[in-house]
Design a protein around this motif. Structure first.
Motif, mmCIF file in Angstrom:
data_model
loop_
_atom_site.group_PDB
_atom_site.id
_atom_site.type_symbol
_atom_site.label_atom_id
_atom_site.label_comp_id
_atom_site.label_asym_id
_atom_site.label_seq_id
_atom_site.Cartn_x
_atom_site.Cartn_y
_atom_site.Cartn_z
ATOM 1 N N SER A 159 33.459 25.072 28.003
ATOM 2 C CA SER A 159 33.979 25.902 29.086
ATOM 3 C C SER A 159 33.230 25.626 30.387
ATOM 4 O O SER A 159 32.043 25.296 30.385
ATOM 5 C CB SER A 159 33.855 27.385 28.742
ATOM 6 N N VAL A 160 33.961 25.762 31.519
ATOM 7 C CA VAL A 160 33.374 25.581 32.844
ATOM 8 C C VAL A 160 33.317 26.943 33.528
ATOM 9 O O VAL A 160 34.343 27.619 33.675
ATOM 10 C CB VAL A 160 34.204 24.599 33.692
ATOM 11 N N TYR A 161 32.107 27.344 33.943
ATOM 12 C CA TYR A 161 31.912 28.655 34.560
ATOM 13 C C TYR A 161 31.628 28.492 36.050
ATOM 14 O O TYR A 161 30.977 27.522 36.484
ATOM 15 C CB TYR A 161 30.757 29.387 33.889
ATOM 16 N N PHE A 162 32.095 29.467 36.824
ATOM 17 C CA PHE A 162 31.892 29.506 38.277
ATOM 18 C C PHE A 162 31.138 30.782 38.622
ATOM 19 O O PHE A 162 31.373 31.835 38.032
ATOM 20 C CB PHE A 162 33.237 29.498 39.005
ATOM 21 N N LYS A 177 38.285 35.814 50.506
ATOM 22 C CA LYS A 177 38.711 36.739 49.455
ATOM 23 C C LYS A 177 38.106 36.355 48.106
ATOM 24 O O LYS A 177 37.633 37.212 47.351
ATOM 25 C CB LYS A 177 40.242 36.734 49.350
ATOM 26 N N MET A 178 38.130 35.052 47.782
ATOM 27 C CA MET A 178 37.584 34.604 46.505
ATOM 28 C C MET A 178 36.070 34.762 46.461
ATOM 29 O O MET A 178 35.499 35.133 45.422
ATOM 30 C CB MET A 178 37.966 33.142 46.239
ATOM 31 N N LEU A 179 35.400 34.523 47.567
ATOM 32 C CA LEU A 179 33.952 34.730 47.620
ATOM 33 C C LEU A 179 33.619 36.201 47.392
ATOM 34 O O LEU A 179 32.609 36.540 46.752
ATOM 35 C CB LEU A 179 33.395 34.259 48.970
ATOM 36 N N VAL A 194 38.945 27.645 45.050
ATOM 37 C CA VAL A 194 37.623 27.666 44.409
ATOM 38 C C VAL A 194 36.963 26.292 44.500
ATOM 39 O O VAL A 194 35.756 26.183 44.769
ATOM 40 C CB VAL A 194 37.749 28.114 42.939
ATOM 41 N N GLN A 195 37.747 25.225 44.329
ATOM 42 C CA GLN A 195 37.182 23.873 44.416
ATOM 43 C C GLN A 195 36.660 23.587 45.818
ATOM 44 O O GLN A 195 35.621 22.929 45.980
ATOM 45 C CB GLN A 195 38.235 22.834 44.025
#
Length: 219
Positions: A67-70, A15-17, A50-51
């Motif tokens: 900031s950390v972006y994914f 789902k997250m992908l 996500v991790q």
């Protein structure tokens, strides 16, 4: 009415992908935590899901400023999966080769070890030799006290004890002489005291007997 089943970890990952693939955009974690529930992934589990994708190289992350972006693109995921597939195929091929080598080695080791009268006789002889060896080893332990080094150590200990004994004998003679010189009127009482403690007329220095070497007996 039955309670709705929650998503498994693998389903949450898919789902997250899908969020990344549909938008092909960059996200902050807090943004993903808001989008996750829309796909059925509760916000509290978004971070761990996500991790896990990052750990498997299915999602990339980078720090820009504070900031950390994914992000994750379908093409990147496809390449990653292809690389994993190639790696697993290579490992499988290596394992097959190793299996063949081990089988050949096993067959090689079996040569000359087939069951036969000669082999059984050799094994029986080996067992008898091992048994005899253990008996001799145990017998040698019984003669440890006759070891030359042990005997020399005992001789040295006897010498030290002999010298110490005669020093005390000399001290006793000196003390008796001093008592006789200073208390002549108590001669009888002193003699009685000497006898009580074992200092009799035959009290004297100790002489060590001569040690006769033990002759070796030829077997």
């Amino acid at each position: 009415m039955s309670k709705k089943r929650g998503l498994s970890l693998e389903e949450k990952r898919e789902k997250m992908l899908q969020i990344f693939y549909d938008s092909q955009d960059f996200y902050l974690l807090k943004e993903l935590e808001k989008l996750g529930p829309r796909k059925g992934v509760i916000s509290q589990s978004v971070k761990d899901v996500v991790q896990s994708l990052v750990d498997d190289d299915l999602v990339s992350k980078d720090k820009i400023g504070t900031s950390v972006y994914f992000w994750s693109l379908p093409s990147c995921a496809g390449n990653q999966l292809r690389n994993v597939s190639k790696k697993l195929e290579s490992e499988l091929e290596s394992s097959k080769k190793r299996h063949v080598e081990l089988v050949e080695q096993c067959e090689s080791l079996k040569k000359g070890r087939e069951d036969s009268d000669a082999r059984e006789e050799a094994l029986s002889e080996l067992k008898a030799i091992e048994h005899k060896y253990n008996e001799l080893k145990e017998e040698m332990g019984q003669y440890a006290d006759n070891d030359p080094a042990t005997i020399e150590a005992m001789k040295e200990a006897i010498k030290v004890a002999h010298e110490a004994s005669n020093r005390w004998t000399d001290n006793i003679f000196t003390l008796r002489q001093w008592c006789s010189n200073n208390f002549p009127q108590a001669k009888e009482q002193l003699e009685h005291l000497y006898n009580e403690v074992g200092i009799t007329d035959d009290f004297d220095y100790i002489e060590l007997p001569a040690v006769t070497p033990v002759k070796q007996v030829d077997e």
